[in-house]
Scaffold this motif. Sequence first.
Motif, PDB file in Angstrom:
ATOM      1  N   THR A 230      38.854  29.983  37.431  1.00 45.68           N
ATOM      2  CA  THR A 230      38.660  31.319  37.998  1.00 45.68           C
ATOM      3  C   THR A 230      37.898  31.235  39.310  1.00 45.68           C
ATOM      4  N   LEU A 231      36.835  30.412  39.305  1.00 43.87           N
ATOM      5  CA  LEU A 231      36.068  30.216  40.530  1.00 43.87           C
ATOM      6  C   LEU A 231      36.937  29.619  41.624  1.00 43.87           C
ATOM      7  N   GLY A 232      37.798  28.702  41.244  1.00 43.81           N
ATOM      8  CA  GLY A 232      38.677  28.083  42.223  1.00 43.81           C
ATOM      9  C   GLY A 232      39.639  29.072  42.844  1.00 43.81           C
ATOM     10  N   ILE A 233      40.215  29.954  42.018  1.00 44.56           N
ATOM     11  CA  ILE A 233      41.168  30.941  42.524  1.00 44.56           C
ATOM     12  C   ILE A 233      40.473  31.965  43.418  1.00 44.56           C
ATOM     13  N   ILE A 234      39.358  32.520  42.931  1.00 43.36           N
ATOM     14  CA  ILE A 234      38.642  33.537  43.720  1.00 43.36           C
ATOM     15  C   ILE A 234      38.005  32.920  44.955  1.00 43.36           C
ATOM     16  N   GLY A 235      37.403  31.747  44.781  1.00 42.22           N
ATOM     17  CA  GLY A 235      36.720  31.106  45.898  1.00 42.22           C
ATOM     18  C   GLY A 235      37.644  30.763  47.043  1.00 42.22           C
ATOM     19  N   ALA A 236      38.924  30.517  46.731  1.00 37.77           N
ATOM     20  CA  ALA A 236      39.888  30.162  47.780  1.00 37.77           C
ATOM     21  C   ALA A 236      40.662  31.368  48.288  1.00 37.77           C
ATOM     22  N   THR A 237      40.373  32.544  47.774  1.00 37.53           N
ATOM     23  CA  THR A 237      41.158  33.725  48.136  1.00 37.53           C
ATOM     24  C   THR A 237      40.825  34.217  49.536  1.00 37.53           C
ATOM     25  N   VAL A 238      39.567  34.548  49.775  1.00 37.34           N
ATOM     26  CA  VAL A 238      39.175  35.103  51.076  1.00 37.34           C
ATOM     27  C   VAL A 238      38.727  33.971  51.986  1.00 37.34           C
ATOM     28  N   MET A 239      39.620  33.556  52.861  1.00 33.26           N
ATOM     29  CA  MET A 239      39.295  32.501  53.814  1.00 33.26           C
ATOM     30  C   MET A 239      38.617  33.123  55.029  1.00 33.26           C
ATOM     31  N   PRO A 240      37.472  32.597  55.452  1.00 37.03           N
ATOM     32  CA  PRO A 240      36.760  33.216  56.584  1.00 37.03           C
ATOM     33  C   PRO A 240      37.593  33.308  57.849  1.00 37.03           C
ATOM     34  N   HIS A 241      38.452  32.299  58.102  1.00 37.17           N
ATOM     35  CA  HIS A 241      39.220  32.322  59.350  1.00 37.17           C
ATOM     36  C   HIS A 241      40.216  33.483  59.376  1.00 37.17           C
ATOM     37  N   ASN A 242      40.641  33.964  58.199  1.00 43.18           N
ATOM     38  CA  ASN A 242      41.580  35.083  58.153  1.00 43.18           C
ATOM     39  C   ASN A 242      40.967  36.373  58.685  1.00 43.18           C
ATOM     40  N   LEU A 243      39.671  36.554  58.469  1.00 39.36           N
ATOM     41  CA  LEU A 243      39.001  37.765  58.945  1.00 39.36           C
ATOM     42  C   LEU A 243      38.926  37.766  60.473  1.00 39.36           C
ATOM     43  N   TYR A 244      38.641  36.594  61.057  1.00 39.88           N
ATOM     44  CA  TYR A 244      38.629  36.480  62.518  1.00 39.88           C
ATOM     45  C   TYR A 244      40.034  36.684  63.075  1.00 39.88           C
ATOM     46  N   LEU A 245      41.010  36.079  62.421  1.00 40.52           N
ATOM     47  CA  LEU A 245      42.392  36.161  62.887  1.00 40.52           C
ATOM     48  C   LEU A 245      42.897  37.593  62.903  1.00 40.52           C
ATOM     49  N   HIS A 246      42.705  38.327  61.809  1.00 38.99           N
ATOM     50  CA  HIS A 246      43.260  39.677  61.707  1.00 38.99           C
ATOM     51  C   HIS A 246      42.607  40.624  62.704  1.00 38.99           C
ATOM     52  N   SER A 247      41.299  40.460  62.916  1.00 42.02           N
ATOM     53  CA  SER A 247      40.612  41.348  63.862  1.00 42.02           C
ATOM     54  C   SER A 247      41.137  41.161  65.277  1.00 42.02           C
ATOM     55  N   SER A 248      41.750  40.018  65.547  1.00 44.53           N
ATOM     56  CA  SER A 248      42.298  39.745  66.882  1.00 44.53           C
ATOM     57  C   SER A 248      43.761  40.156  66.992  1.00 44.53           C
ATOM     58  N   ILE A 249      44.609  39.670  66.085  1.00 46.65           N
ATOM     59  CA  ILE A 249      46.046  39.911  66.248  1.00 46.65           C
ATOM     60  C   ILE A 249      46.430  41.360  65.967  1.00 46.65           C
ATOM     61  N   VAL A 438      31.465  48.941  47.519  1.00 44.15           N
ATOM     62  CA  VAL A 438      32.336  47.951  46.880  1.00 44.15           C
ATOM     63  C   VAL A 438      32.346  46.650  47.679  1.00 44.15           C
ATOM     64  N   ALA A 439      32.396  46.768  49.010  1.00 43.44           N
ATOM     65  CA  ALA A 439      32.448  45.576  49.861  1.00 43.44           C
ATOM     66  C   ALA A 439      31.184  44.725  49.699  1.00 43.44           C
ATOM     67  N   TRP A 440      30.016  45.373  49.653  1.00 36.29           N
ATOM     68  CA  TRP A 440      28.786  44.598  49.476  1.00 36.29           C
ATOM     69  C   TRP A 440      28.723  43.976  48.082  1.00 36.29           C
ATOM     70  N   LEU A 441      29.216  44.684  47.072  1.00 35.22           N
ATOM     71  CA  LEU A 441      29.256  44.109  45.716  1.00 35.22           C
ATOM     72  C   LEU A 441      30.196  42.904  45.687  1.00 35.22           C
ATOM     73  N   VAL A 442      31.336  43.024  46.370  1.00 38.02           N
ATOM     74  CA  VAL A 442      32.279  41.902  46.449  1.00 38.02           C
ATOM     75  C   VAL A 442      31.642  40.727  47.193  1.00 38.02           C
ATOM     76  N   PHE A 443      30.900  41.048  48.268  1.00 39.15           N
ATOM     77  CA  PHE A 443      30.199  40.009  49.017  1.00 39.15           C
ATOM     78  C   PHE A 443      29.250  39.230  48.105  1.00 39.15           C
ATOM     79  N   LEU A 444      28.465  39.960  47.321  1.00 39.46           N
ATOM     80  CA  LEU A 444      27.523  39.306  46.408  1.00 39.46           C
ATOM     81  C   LEU A 444      28.260  38.495  45.348  1.00 39.46           C
ATOM     82  N   LEU A 445      29.350  39.056  44.822  1.00 33.79           N
ATOM     83  CA  LEU A 445      30.128  38.367  43.793  1.00 33.79           C
ATOM     84  C   LEU A 445      30.751  37.088  44.341  1.00 33.79           C
ATOM     85  N   LEU A 446      31.452  37.195  45.466  1.00 30.20           N
ATOM     86  CA  LEU A 446      32.124  36.024  46.029  1.00 30.20           C
ATOM     87  C   LEU A 446      31.119  34.963  46.484  1.00 30.20           C
ATOM     88  N   THR A 447      30.020  35.412  47.075  1.00 32.82           N
ATOM     89  CA  THR A 447      29.001  34.457  47.507  1.00 32.82           C
ATOM     90  C   THR A 447      28.427  33.714  46.309  1.00 32.82           C
TER      91      THR A 447
END
Length: 462
Positions: A230-249, A438-447
Amino acid sequence: MESVTNGKNGLIQNAADDASLAEVNGSIVPPKNGYFWRKLWAFSGPGALVAVGYMDPGNWVTSVTGGATYHYLLLSIVLISSLIAMMLQYMAGKMGMVTGEDLAQATRNRTSKGGGIALWIITELALMATDIAEVIGGAIALHLLFGWSMIVSVLTTAFDVLLLLLLMRFGFRKIEAIVITLIMTILFVFLYLVVLSRPDIAAMFGGYLPKIQAVNTHGVAGADSPLVMTLGIIGATVMPHNLYLHSSIAQTRKVNRENKEELKESVRFMAWDSNIQLSMAFVINSMLLILGAAMFFGHADSVGTFGQMYNALGDKTIAGAIASPVLSTLFAVALLASGQNSTITGTLTGEIIMAGFLHLRVPMWLRRVITRGLALIPVVAFTLIYGGAEDKLDQLLVYSQVFLSVALPFAMAPLIWMTSSKKIMGEEFIISKWMTIVAWLVFLLLTGLNIQLVIQIVGKLL
């Protein structure tokens, strides 16, 4: 634009005042009038490039072995992860469209010079880790398809720098079209494999219902526990580079930010595009796990690497009567498509973070040569030291995910803070209070989950 090194002809140039990905920023003009579907088509594309990060080679082994070990139990984790991804990518795309800054620019402009450099280093390490997964996935696919030695396959991946350089000459829409074509290739390959595997439909849909067993710390003998997977699936879900990429394209569509109604409509279509493409990624990730559950359940020890999956699809003792070399070949083709897709998005993200954090622009060919060269060093070293043993390369792929886990909070926290700020987004465009919570709760959970995953990986190494 002035050169930092050698006048206007220098390789490295000042990008402090440049728009994000200046060569394609605002290059696509959406129709002002027209039907819903016509406008949606005009905004469709950036979501596909973002979705690539959610189906890259780094996710494959975890999903397939998760299904092979625990049947359909972890499908609920795939669903939850996808919903989290949709929310965060919406926030990243919205911030880019509303502010005209990508996440790297926005973060750098609100931090000190030293802080900006530190964040750039962390993000570069994460991007390098992503590149390592691309090299390994692409190299193994070439090795399986053509029988080349592993070292030759690894070195061949160095030449994919030519791919994006060629595509950029034809415009951003062509890049989007190529990426969507590769995604559809992956989708149809796995759809075909899943249909042949004849999954238990009732058990499959039941797997999407969350169960406490998904976080059980005790697993079957010789396998990771459900919690680890479960940690492996969730931990690999939100890739940091995707957030930078989407904000640009997201800014490749020309939008008049002074016209609030036009901007609101553009944000809405961006959200449609993002959610549709991420739903596609959700389907593909689901099919990876379903394939493992339907075809390989009880044989988890035989599908722990890409090579083992390839061989298992042609082995009747594992895959059953449907096993054939054709299935193995289709799997390798999908793996190669995934690696090439990730290469395209990784190259674009590299330019975004360097220009945003360091206010420097480096020619794409040089930028790609440097990042791919740095990624090749550990992969080539592992290949030579261990004689091309695939299990060792798979271990390196797992190690690379540690950097992604470490970098994630440094991308998420600024994104959540800025998109919930009236000063930055304006009162009309800040995210809602419920989404902020929700976003901050997700941040705490994923971190927390990523920290635990790092501890577990380090524990295995010691």
